[in-house]
Design a protein around this motif. Structure first.
Motif, mmCIF file in Angstrom:
data_model
loop_
_atom_site.group_PDB
_atom_site.id
_atom_site.type_symbol
_atom_site.label_atom_id
_atom_site.label_comp_id
_atom_site.label_asym_id
_atom_site.label_seq_id
_atom_site.Cartn_x
_atom_site.Cartn_y
_atom_site.Cartn_z
ATOM 1 N N ALA A 343 0.812 -1.218 0.000
ATOM 2 C CA ALA A 343 0.000 0.000 0.000
ATOM 3 C C ALA A 343 0.846 1.269 0.000
ATOM 4 C CB ALA A 343 -0.927 0.004 1.212
ATOM 5 N N ALA A 344 2.168 1.120 -0.033
ATOM 6 C CA ALA A 344 3.060 2.280 0.031
ATOM 7 C C ALA A 344 2.924 3.155 -1.213
ATOM 8 C CB ALA A 344 4.494 1.826 0.201
ATOM 9 N N ALA A 345 3.319 4.417 -1.058
ATOM 10 C CA ALA A 345 3.144 5.409 -2.119
ATOM 11 C C ALA A 345 3.826 5.027 -3.429
ATOM 12 C CB ALA A 345 3.657 6.766 -1.633
ATOM 13 N N MET A 346 5.014 4.396 -3.331
ATOM 14 C CA MET A 346 5.760 4.098 -4.555
ATOM 15 C C MET A 346 5.018 3.133 -5.466
ATOM 16 S SD MET A 346 8.863 1.546 -3.383
ATOM 17 C CE MET A 346 9.436 1.443 -5.079
ATOM 18 N N PHE A 347 4.071 2.392 -4.924
ATOM 19 C CA PHE A 347 3.307 1.450 -5.735
ATOM 20 C C PHE A 347 1.954 2.001 -6.176
ATOM 21 C CE2 PHE A 347 5.771 -1.579 -2.899
ATOM 22 C CZ PHE A 347 6.727 -1.863 -3.864
ATOM 23 N N HIS A 348 1.676 3.270 -5.808
ATOM 24 C CA HIS A 348 0.369 3.845 -6.115
ATOM 25 C C HIS A 348 0.504 5.278 -6.624
ATOM 26 C CE1 HIS A 348 -1.839 0.447 -4.373
ATOM 27 N NE2 HIS A 348 -0.862 0.408 -3.483
ATOM 28 N N GLY A 349 1.439 5.476 -7.537
ATOM 29 C CA GLY A 349 1.585 6.777 -8.172
ATOM 30 C C GLY A 349 1.918 7.899 -7.221
ATOM 31 N N GLY A 350 2.626 7.574 -6.127
ATOM 32 C CA GLY A 350 3.038 8.586 -5.169
ATOM 33 C C GLY A 350 2.021 8.882 -4.086
ATOM 34 N N LYS A 351 0.858 8.231 -4.131
ATOM 35 C CA LYS A 351 -0.170 8.446 -3.120
ATOM 36 C C LYS A 351 -0.221 7.263 -2.168
ATOM 37 C CE LYS A 351 -5.091 9.427 -2.488
ATOM 38 N NZ LYS A 351 -6.414 9.598 -3.159
ATOM 39 N N ALA A 352 0.186 7.492 -0.933
ATOM 40 C CA ALA A 352 0.253 6.409 0.041
ATOM 41 C C ALA A 352 -1.144 5.927 0.420
ATOM 42 C CB ALA A 352 0.999 6.867 1.287
ATOM 43 N N GLU A 353 -1.313 4.610 0.431
ATOM 44 C CA GLU A 353 -2.560 4.004 0.878
ATOM 45 C C GLU A 353 -2.384 3.254 2.194
ATOM 46 O OE1 GLU A 353 -4.365 1.689 -2.202
ATOM 47 O OE2 GLU A 353 -4.428 3.363 -3.630
ATOM 48 N N ASN A 354 -1.136 3.130 2.652
ATOM 49 C CA ASN A 354 -0.918 2.506 3.960
ATOM 50 C C ASN A 354 -1.383 3.455 5.059
ATOM 51 O OD1 ASN A 354 1.536 3.893 2.849
ATOM 52 N ND2 ASN A 354 2.238 3.693 4.963
ATOM 53 N N LYS A 355 -1.917 2.892 6.132
ATOM 54 C CA LYS A 355 -2.481 3.721 7.193
ATOM 55 C C LYS A 355 -2.473 2.960 8.505
ATOM 56 C CE LYS A 355 -7.123 2.228 5.833
ATOM 57 N NZ LYS A 355 -8.451 2.663 5.347
ATOM 58 N N THR A 356 -2.515 3.707 9.592
ATOM 59 C CA THR A 356 -2.607 3.104 10.917
ATOM 60 C C THR A 356 -4.041 2.656 11.166
ATOM 61 O OG1 THR A 356 -3.031 5.273 11.902
ATOM 62 C CG2 THR A 356 -0.741 4.525 11.831
ATOM 63 N N PRO A 357 -4.224 1.677 12.041
ATOM 64 C CA PRO A 357 -3.178 0.945 12.762
ATOM 65 C C PRO A 357 -2.589 -0.171 11.907
ATOM 66 C CG PRO A 357 -5.313 0.116 13.415
ATOM 67 C CD PRO A 357 -5.581 1.254 12.470
ATOM 68 N N TYR A 358 -1.374 -0.591 12.282
ATOM 69 C CA TYR A 358 -0.727 -1.749 11.670
ATOM 70 C C TYR A 358 -0.971 -2.944 12.582
ATOM 71 C CZ TYR A 358 1.478 1.616 8.593
ATOM 72 O OH TYR A 358 1.697 2.604 7.664
ATOM 73 N N LEU A 359 -1.332 -4.064 11.987
ATOM 74 C CA LEU A 359 -1.888 -5.171 12.753
ATOM 75 C C LEU A 359 -0.935 -6.341 12.933
ATOM 76 C CD1 LEU A 359 -5.409 -5.263 11.040
ATOM 77 C CD2 LEU A 359 -4.692 -3.926 13.042
ATOM 78 N N ILE A 360 -1.023 -6.958 14.099
ATOM 79 C CA ILE A 360 -0.448 -8.273 14.339
ATOM 80 C C ILE A 360 -1.619 -9.213 14.640
ATOM 81 C CG2 ILE A 360 1.010 -9.715 15.817
ATOM 82 C CD1 ILE A 360 2.729 -7.269 16.387
ATOM 83 N N TYR A 361 -1.701 -10.288 13.876
ATOM 84 C CA TYR A 361 -2.730 -11.296 14.065
ATOM 85 C C TYR A 361 -2.156 -12.515 14.793
ATOM 86 C CZ TYR A 361 -5.579 -9.098 10.334
ATOM 87 O OH TYR A 361 -6.324 -8.243 9.557
#
Length: 373
Positions: A343-361
């Protein structure tokens, strides 16, 4: 809390998110922790301390941490070791892979290329709260582009086995390899460099219909290809299992062959066996019954390969974006991070899609696993 806290105490505060169920409707995954930064790999000590790396893809200030509650952490082993300093390499620079042994020593792979120091394997004893030992991996044990990032601890044969996916600066996966370190002498060897079993296949990593690309040597978008990533070993210390992230095959090799220094590269390659089919996967773990668990990065799921050598989906969850490190805990569960790398910006035309919270299952495996594999 300098000594951290026990997972039993954490369990009482676990946040149960929407259940993730396998195709058979019986397996559930719980969201165990919700954190403010991306989690890479996870390790457990014998007394259930959860130690994890913040994913180096996002250049975190705190490289390695100890979970202190379902939403908080502290630097591991301390703040000083997470702070780069001039005149010394006694710090953690760039970490993804880590694992604990049965004596409570957490072994941390420092890839070293963030501040240009020699890659090393750092052991921190959680029982004495002291440095146990450092093993260095200079050239030619590591090469330009090396990214050593997952580890197996083989106490029976007194060896470490480290997967080098070779996608660090200047790397393209073509020299992916396995690094073997002798625990007693510290002597290291680089084996299966560029072998068919360690290099990536020419297949795209596709997440939500989007092929992940990076700038190629000609400046045009090229599919990202990742070499030898996951690595694990069975309970008898007989077989090492490994796989490139980009590829459709799990491979294995007998431990005796991997440690046979008399074998030529060609002879060693001939000892490698294709074990099973798989999707593009990152993390790899195993249980006492020999079932392999794979983090399927494209489909937000965990897969399993059983004794029949056939891959199937074990569980999935729509929020398990780029499941990464997977490991067993003494509490009988397996734990997996969702790092959101895709989901990082470099894979989406410079627009980040990664967001909090980050999960541990966490989830119940078919059989109990163990912390050093």
């Amino acid at each position: 809390m300098r000594q951290g806290i026990r997972l039993a105490a954490l369990a009482a505060a676990v946040v149960l998110a929407g259940a993730a169920r396998a195709e058979n409707g019986k397996v559930e995954a719980e969201v165990f922790a919700k954190l403010p930064q991306s989690v890479g790999n996870i390790a457990f000590t014998p007394d259930n301390q959860l130690i994890f790396s913040h994913h180096p893809f996002f250049s975190p200030d705190i490289r390695v941490a100890r979970l202190t509650s379902p939403t908080t952490f502290e630097p591991f082993p301390n703040a000083q070791w997470n702070t780069p300093r001039k005149g010394t390499d006694q710090y953690l620079d760039n970490v993804l892979g880590l694992r604990s042994d049965e004596s409570g020593v957490v072994w941390i792979i420092d890839m070293g290329f963030r501040t240009q120091i020699t890659p090393k394997l750092v052991g921190w004893n959680t029982r004495t709260n002291r440095l146990e030992r450092i093993y260095y991996m200079p050239e030619p044990i590591t090469v330009k582009g090396s990214q050593p990032q997952d580890i197996v601890i083989d106490q029976k044969n007194r060896k470490f086995y480290i997967a080098d996916e070779h996608i660090g600066p200047g790397g393209d996966g073509s020299h992916a390899a396995i690094i073997v370190i002798d625990m007693d002498s510290g002597v290291a060897r680089r084996v299966l460099d560029g072998d068919r079993s360690t290099v990536p296949e020419n297949v795209p990593i596709t997440v939500d219909g989007n092929d992940l690309t990076v700038p190629g040597k000609d400046g045009k978008p090229a599919i990202i290809k990742v070499g030898c990533d996951g690595i694990t070993m069975d309970v008898r210390s007989e077989w090492v299992y490994f796989a490139p992230l980009s590829g459709r095959s799990v491979y294995r090799i007998r431990v005796g062959d991997l440690n046979d220094e008399k074998l030529s590269p060609e002879q060693l390659s001939g000892k490698v066996e294709r074990y099973s089919d798989k999707p593009n996967n990152g993390g790899l773990s195993i249980d006492y019954a020999g079932n392999l668990y794979l983090t399927a990065v494209e489909t937000k799921s965990i897969g399993i390969v059983g004794a029949d050598r056939k891959y199937r989906t074990y569980l999935s969850d729509p929020d398990m974006v780029w499941p990464d490190g997977i490991t067993a805990s003494p509490d009988g569960y397996m734990y997996v991070s969702a790092s959101q790398v895709s989901a990082a910006a470099m894979f989406h035309g410079g627009k980040a899609e990664n967001k909090t919270p980050y999960l541990i299952y966490r989830f119940k495996p078919v059989a109990t696993g163990y912390i050093s594999r």
